[in-house]
Design an enzyme around this catalytic site. Structure first.
Site, PDB file in Angstrom:
ATOM      1  CG  ASP A   1      -9.271   3.009   0.546  1.00 12.49           C
ATOM      2  OD1 ASP A   1      -9.815   3.190   1.652  1.00 12.49           O
ATOM      3  OD2 ASP A   1      -8.079   3.260   0.312  1.00 12.49           O
TER       4      ASP A   1
ATOM      5  CG  HIS B   1      -5.018   4.295   0.618  1.00 14.80           C
ATOM      6  ND1 HIS B   1      -6.071   4.265   1.511  1.00 14.80           N
ATOM      7  CD2 HIS B   1      -4.077   5.096   1.171  1.00 14.80           C
ATOM      8  CE1 HIS B   1      -5.765   5.005   2.570  1.00 14.80           C
ATOM      9  NE2 HIS B   1      -4.564   5.530   2.388  1.00 14.80           N
TER      10      HIS B   1
ATOM     11  CB  SER C   1      -1.593   6.263   4.223  1.00 13.92           C
ATOM     12  OG  SER C   1      -2.610   6.861   3.442  1.00 13.92           O
TER      13      SER C   1
END
Length: 470
Positions: free
Chosen positions: A171, A173, A266
């Site tokens: 991912d 993030h 985010s």
């Protein structure tokens, strides 16, 4: 017997062997071993397969150790920063914020290749020019600082071998541990800012509150391309609260009187607790305005449009984004610059009109009195009666027949209030054009009775805004 044998075939060789031995059949028991998945399919290496906007974000995936995936375009890049024009625009935005008493901090998130290079397979590790990437990243940090922007250097985290990785394996993030390590470095930068000394200090404590499950975006993309399946990754989740009598701080960093504001992506959302860790290590309330799915600009523009930004401007504005975002987007600066002084909200507009829209093109403003309105010195401020409108398509006409078609899209993740503020073009060959009219294209699926109020006013700080060119 057949049912038992079928059941045993589903078990690992060791477990099956133990059960068979218990039944007295060990001598004839077959042996089984578990093998890892074969990895990505050949399609994943084909750039043409990334043929949607979503998949284009992952060009192109390469397998790594322990189910890690990397993107060659973004994660293994060696170039950073922006164009000379982008640096000029960014410095001008910093200068305008500083004029308002706001110090700008940029959190320029490092790439997966720089931080978690050790997870790469030997082939990709050998082809990735880590030293060049590191050199260029540090040069970009120096360029930010040259522009007067406080910018933490994350290079101490490069090539980490931590127990809890900085990034998720599949991912884009950072993990909460990555957010924690980043916040420690950012907090040190905050303490270098003179205005920080005047901000009330509080004690905060971050605590583990459970697990965070992540089925990564890379793994989802791999599933689309190859039909692969990956198990979710579980990491510790944290929350931050004030200690004892410190009080005033709100869960997830939403303190109403905070003098430090955070905008970004985010990565600054509550899942990873970046704002909370900033409160803990910086010992100050953080007003968190980050937006998931809003790119690098949406949360900043939304915050600068807000009443809170103008009524209670922060002393320090932290702007977090990743290295792959384009910092030279002219349309972004055309919106951000006039928002520093709230567009046309405070001055007397040269033109103003409210119109009920009909399908198709609508003439909203017209310079019928041939006022000397020079493009390079004016700002448009447009507000829909429905705050759910997230797109503005308009055409600006000039006296000599020249026109500009401008489309502005806002993320649906932010509350814009239906407002769009932008400068008329101030490029060298446009700045002296004399404004004639503004037309707005009605939105698709326009709600009944939709109205728009449009204003045209001198851009705050622009020289000779209301004087026609000779």
């Amino acid at each position: 017997m057949k049912r038992l044998t079928n059941h045993l075939l589903r078990l690992s060789g060791l477990t099956a062997g133990l059960l068979l031995a218990h039944q007295g059949w060990a001598a004839d028991a077959p042996s089984y071993t578990a093998q890892p998945a074969a990895g990505l399919c050949p399609t994943a290496a084909n750039e043409a397969a990334y043929n949607t906007k979503y998949l284009g974000f992952f060009t192109h995936l390469v397998p790594a150790q322990e189910d890690w995936l990397f993107r060659t375009t973004y994660d293994l890049r060696t170039d950073f920063g922006t164009t000379p024009e982008g640096w000029r625009e960014l410095k001008q935005l910093r200068d305008e914020l500083k004029r308002k008493g706001i110090d700008l901090v940029v959190v320029y998130q490092p790439t997966r290749g720089l931080v978690n290079r050790e997870k790469l397979n030997p082939q990709e590790k050998a082809s990735f020019n880590f030293e060049l990437a590191k050199k260029n990243y540090q040069a970009t940090i120096a360029q930010f600082r040259k522009a007067g922007i406080y910018t933490p250097d994350f290079s101490p985290l490069f090539d980490e071998k931590e127990e809890h990785p900085y990034y998720f394996k599949g991912d884009h993030h950072w993990t909460p541990y990555g957010a924690m390590r980043s916040a420690k470095i950012v907090a040190q930068t905050l303490k270098e800012i003179p205005a920080y000394n005047d901000i009330p200090k509080k004690e905060f404590e971050s605590k583990r509150v459970g697990l965070l499950s992540k089925l990564g975006t890379f793994h989802k993309a791999a599933a689309q391309l190859c039909g692969s399946s990956y198990a979710p990754q579980y990491v510790d989740r944290f929350e931050t609260e004030p200690v004892g009598d410190s009080g005033g701080g709100d869960l997830f960093g939403e303190g109403g009187d905070a003098q430090v504001a955070l905008v970004g992506t985010s990565n600054s959302g509550p899942a990873y607790n970046f704002a909370g860790f900033l409160e803990e290590f910086g010992k100050v309330d953080i007003l968190n305005n980050a937006v998931s799915g809003g790119g690098f600009d949406s949360s900043l523009l939304a915050y600068m449009s807000s009443k809170e930004f103008h009524d209670k401007p922060p002393k320090i504005l932290i702007w977090e984004f990743a290295t792959h975002y384009d910092m030279a987007q002219k349309s972004f600066y055309r919106q951000a610059m006039p928002l520093v002084d709230n567009g046309c909200a405070n001055g007397k507009p040269a033109l103003v009109r409210k119109v009920k829209l009909h399908p198709g093109s609508n003439e909203v403003l017209i310079n019928s009195g041939a006022l000397p309105i020079r493009s390079g010195g004016y700002t448009a401020d447009v507000t829909y009666s429905d705050p759910g409108i997230h797109e503005l398509k308009n055409t600006i006409w000039y006296m000599n027949g020249r026109r500009e078609q401008l489309k502005i899209e806002q993320s649906k993740a932010v509350d814009t209030g239906g407002r769009y503020v932008f400068e008329l073009r101030n490029d060298e060959d446009w700045s002296n054009q004399q404004f004639l009219s503004l037309e707005i294209e009605a939105p698709d699926d326009m709600p009944a009775g939709l109205e728009v109020e449009a204003k045209l006013c001198p851009t705050p700080g622009a020289k000779s805004a209301s004087v026609a060119a000779n």
